[in-house]
Scaffold this motif. Structure first.
Motif, PDB file in Angstrom:
ATOM      1  N   VAL A 152       0.834  -1.204   0.000  1.00 31.28           N
ATOM      2  CA  VAL A 152       0.000   0.000   0.000  1.00 31.28           C
ATOM      3  C   VAL A 152       0.869   1.254   0.000  1.00 31.28           C
ATOM      4  N   VAL A 153       1.932   1.270   0.794  1.00 30.33           N
ATOM      5  CA  VAL A 153       2.831   2.428   0.822  1.00 30.33           C
ATOM      6  C   VAL A 153       3.536   2.582  -0.523  1.00 30.33           C
ATOM      7  N   ALA A 154       3.913   1.490  -1.153  1.00 26.19           N
ATOM      8  CA  ALA A 154       4.514   1.560  -2.492  1.00 26.19           C
ATOM      9  C   ALA A 154       3.532   2.146  -3.496  1.00 26.19           C
ATOM     10  N   LEU A 155       2.264   1.779  -3.370  1.00 27.16           N
ATOM     11  CA  LEU A 155       1.232   2.349  -4.243  1.00 27.16           C
ATOM     12  C   LEU A 155       1.091   3.849  -4.012  1.00 27.16           C
ATOM     13  N   ILE A 156       1.062   4.259  -2.738  1.00 27.40           N
ATOM     14  CA  ILE A 156       0.978   5.691  -2.409  1.00 27.40           C
ATOM     15  C   ILE A 156       2.184   6.423  -2.977  1.00 27.40           C
ATOM     16  N   PHE A 157       3.369   5.873  -2.776  1.00 23.68           N
ATOM     17  CA  PHE A 157       4.602   6.485  -3.263  1.00 23.68           C
ATOM     18  C   PHE A 157       4.584   6.619  -4.788  1.00 23.68           C
ATOM     19  N   GLY A 158       4.106   5.580  -5.458  1.00 23.09           N
ATOM     20  CA  GLY A 158       4.020   5.621  -6.917  1.00 23.09           C
ATOM     21  C   GLY A 158       3.049   6.670  -7.420  1.00 23.09           C
ATOM     22  N   VAL A 159       1.896   6.790  -6.773  1.00 22.19           N
ATOM     23  CA  VAL A 159       0.909   7.798  -7.175  1.00 22.19           C
ATOM     24  C   VAL A 159       1.452   9.202  -6.940  1.00 22.19           C
ATOM     25  N   ILE A 160       2.090   9.411  -5.795  1.00 22.75           N
ATOM     26  CA  ILE A 160       2.674  10.727  -5.501  1.00 22.75           C
ATOM     27  C   ILE A 160       3.727  11.083  -6.543  1.00 22.75           C
ATOM     28  N   ASN A 161       4.608  10.139  -6.869  1.00 24.60           N
ATOM     29  CA  ASN A 161       5.637  10.408  -7.876  1.00 24.60           C
ATOM     30  C   ASN A 161       5.047  10.642  -9.254  1.00 24.60           C
ATOM     31  N   ALA A 162       3.989   9.923  -9.592  1.00 24.55           N
ATOM     32  CA  ALA A 162       3.388  10.081 -10.921  1.00 24.55           C
ATOM     33  C   ALA A 162       2.641  11.401 -11.052  1.00 24.55           C
TER      34      ALA A 162
END
Length: 127
Positions: A40-50
């Motif tokens: 879930v944190v990886a998903l959050i991190f990916g969305v923030i970066n995108a």
């Protein structure tokens, strides 16, 4: 399929970051809880970066040029801290203890993600 591979790579890089960088921690109640938290944190991190990173690059273009790209390290640390804030808001057991752990955590995440991406391609050859 590429999205799931990219998410798994980011989750593994995040896990390695929590092992290497003091101040970046995941405190799951069990192994399964920790894995779910990392995903879930990886998903959050990916969305923030995108979403935010391209906007910040355009707005902060002058700073990137003046610092010869070193401003990107600060931006990555701030985005890592934002990931911590959002994860905390969702009651996820992920914690970053300030700017310097976020700074080093972002560097480790970048390097580990790149290394894993070199080994595991995110698209499979279609024959």
């Amino acid at each position: 399929m590429g999205f799931l591979i990219r998410l798994a790579i980011t989750a593994v890089a995040l896990w390695i970051t929590t092992l290497i960088v003091p101040g970046v921690d995941v405190h799951g109640r069990s192994g399964g809880n920790t894995v779910l938290t990392l995903i879930v944190v990886a998903l959050i991190f990916g969305v923030i970066n995108a979403v935010l990173k391209p906007v910040i690059r355009v707005v902060g273009c002058v700073f990137y040029l003046l610092t010869l790209g070193l401003f990107a390290l600060v931006v990555n640390a701030l985005l890592f801290m934002l990931t911590d804030r959002i994860a905390s808001g969702l009651d996820l057991p992920f914690q970053v203890d300030g700017f310097w752990p976020a700074f080093w955590g972002a560097i480790v995440m970048t390097v580990v993600t790149w290394l894993i991406s070199v080994i595991v391609p995110d698209n499979l050859d279609r024959r």
